[in-house]
Design a protein around this motif. Structure first.
Motif, PDB file in Angstrom:
ATOM      1  N   SER A 163       0.021  -5.845  -2.539  1.00 39.80           N
ATOM      2  CA  SER A 163      -0.768  -5.000  -3.436  1.00 39.80           C
ATOM      3  C   SER A 163      -0.773  -3.579  -2.879  1.00 39.80           C
ATOM      4  O   SER A 163      -0.373  -3.340  -1.736  1.00 39.80           O
ATOM      5  CB  SER A 163      -2.208  -5.524  -3.511  1.00 39.80           C
ATOM      6  OG  SER A 163      -2.840  -5.380  -2.238  1.00 39.80           O
ATOM      7  N   ASP A 164      -1.261  -2.632  -3.686  1.00 32.06           N
ATOM      8  CA  ASP A 164      -1.359  -1.266  -3.181  1.00 32.06           C
ATOM      9  C   ASP A 164      -2.314  -1.188  -1.990  1.00 32.06           C
ATOM     10  O   ASP A 164      -2.092  -0.415  -1.049  1.00 32.06           O
ATOM     11  CB  ASP A 164      -1.827  -0.317  -4.288  1.00 32.06           C
ATOM     12  CG  ASP A 164      -0.728  -0.013  -5.301  1.00 32.06           C
ATOM     13  OD1 ASP A 164       0.416  -0.475  -5.109  1.00 32.06           O
ATOM     14  OD2 ASP A 164      -1.022   0.688  -6.286  1.00 32.06           O
ATOM     15  N   ASP A 165      -3.371  -1.981  -2.017  1.00 28.21           N
ATOM     16  CA  ASP A 165      -4.305  -2.013  -0.894  1.00 28.21           C
ATOM     17  C   ASP A 165      -3.610  -2.477   0.378  1.00 28.21           C
ATOM     18  O   ASP A 165      -3.869  -1.945   1.469  1.00 28.21           O
ATOM     19  CB  ASP A 165      -5.488  -2.943  -1.197  1.00 28.21           C
ATOM     20  CG  ASP A 165      -6.413  -2.389  -2.278  1.00 28.21           C
ATOM     21  OD1 ASP A 165      -6.670  -1.168  -2.275  1.00 28.21           O
ATOM     22  OD2 ASP A 165      -6.876  -3.178  -3.117  1.00 28.21           O
ATOM     23  N   TYR A 201      -8.783   2.765  -0.647  1.00 35.03           N
ATOM     24  CA  TYR A 201      -8.160   1.436  -0.639  1.00 35.03           C
ATOM     25  C   TYR A 201      -9.051   0.461   0.116  1.00 35.03           C
ATOM     26  O   TYR A 201      -9.672   0.837   1.128  1.00 35.03           O
ATOM     27  CB  TYR A 201      -6.775   1.493   0.008  1.00 35.03           C
ATOM     28  CG  TYR A 201      -5.768   2.289  -0.789  1.00 35.03           C
ATOM     29  CD1 TYR A 201      -5.207   1.780  -1.959  1.00 35.03           C
ATOM     30  CD2 TYR A 201      -5.392   3.570  -0.387  1.00 35.03           C
ATOM     31  CE1 TYR A 201      -4.303   2.525  -2.701  1.00 35.03           C
ATOM     32  CE2 TYR A 201      -4.478   4.324  -1.121  1.00 35.03           C
ATOM     33  CZ  TYR A 201      -3.941   3.787  -2.285  1.00 35.03           C
ATOM     34  OH  TYR A 201      -3.047   4.524  -3.019  1.00 35.03           O
TER      35      TYR A 201
END
Length: 272
Positions: free
Chosen positions: A134-136, A218
């Motif tokens: 994921s972007d996180d 994030y």
């Protein structure tokens, strides 16, 4: 041309230690409290120059093999994460947002990523594709790697290598024996790609990394899920880029503790 006997190298190293070693504070402590002083024997500018040269060689080789930034959407994702993380580096050192940052994605199945001195980042496509990040989680990886650069861990490790004998050729170069640039580039490559990071360096990068992620908006808890994914891909042992001393359980515990510590920063950032 000066010629030194091998038996004199310990004396020369000792001399370098006495006159060339200095204790520096590379970063502020941040909310996570990383404020250890570091012993350095090499100027930061030398490490940055060698890192830049090494990075350009790697990028040029990848380009020649058509392995550079192959997936435009993936590159955009990685650079978008970087664009949010980089401004937050100023919370640890004021000069860092102004570094000549470079972010590239290399086509490779390896689970790998790194950030050289001065903000030279490489992300391997396999890390994203194989783990379904994921972007996180991308932010967790990148924050960790950026933290190594902020703390100048490569410079510290080259300095330690010089003191312990691994970098005698670099010490010789500083004394006029050999080519400084080539030796230093070799040392930078060695500490970046070959030698495992120490437990202390990894812990510092983990803690700074979760704070950078939180400040960039994030979820810092993604560092824990990332580590679980990494462990699942390597039968419980970390891959090369995370090869270090902390055990899986102790590292997850520390990441969870420090992610919780910076959650108020994350929540505040999300409300903006």
């Amino acid at each position: 041309m000066l010629i030194f006997k091998k038996s004199l190298f310990p004396v020369l190293i000792a001399a370098l230690l006495s006159v060339g070693c200095q204790t520096v504070q590379t970063t502020g402590g941040g909310a996570v409290g990383v404020d250890r002083g570091q012993m350095m024997m090499i100027p930061a500018s030398d490490i940055e120059q060698a890192s830049s040269q090494q990075y350009q060689e790697i990028i040029s080789e990848a380009r020649s093999k058509n392995l550079l930034n192959r997936d435009a959407r993936q590159v955009q994702r990685v650079r978008q994460v970087a664009s949010r993380l980089i401004p937050q580096t100023g919370n640890f050192r004021r000069d860092a947002p102004g570094w000549k940052w470079e972010i590239n994605v290399l086509k490779s199945d390896e689970l790998n990523a790194w950030c050289m001195a001065g903000g030279k980042i490489a992300f391997y496509s396999g890390l994203i594709d194989r783990l379904g990040l994921s972007d996180d989680e991308i932010a967790a990886v990148m924050g960790h790697e950026i933290a190594h650069a902020l703390r100048e861990h490569a410079r510290e490790r080259v300095s330690k290598s010089m003191a312990t004998g691994l970098g005698i050729s670099v010490a010789g170069a500083l004394l006029g024996v050999g080519e400084v640039g080539q030796d230093l580039m070799g040392s930078v490559a060695k500490v970046t790609f070959e030698l495992p990071n120490s437990r202390l360096h990894e812990t510092e990068a983990d803690r700074i990394g979760v704070e950078l992620a939180a400040r960039a908006g994030y979820d810092p808890r993604a560092a824990v899920t990332l580590w679980t994914k990494m462990a699942s891909q390597s039968s419980g042992a970390p891959p090369q880029w995370l090869s270090t001393h902390p055990s899986h359980d102790s590292r997850q515990k520390d990441l969870a503790e420090y992610a919780a510590r910076v959650m108020p920063i994350y929540e505040q950032t999300r409300r903006r």
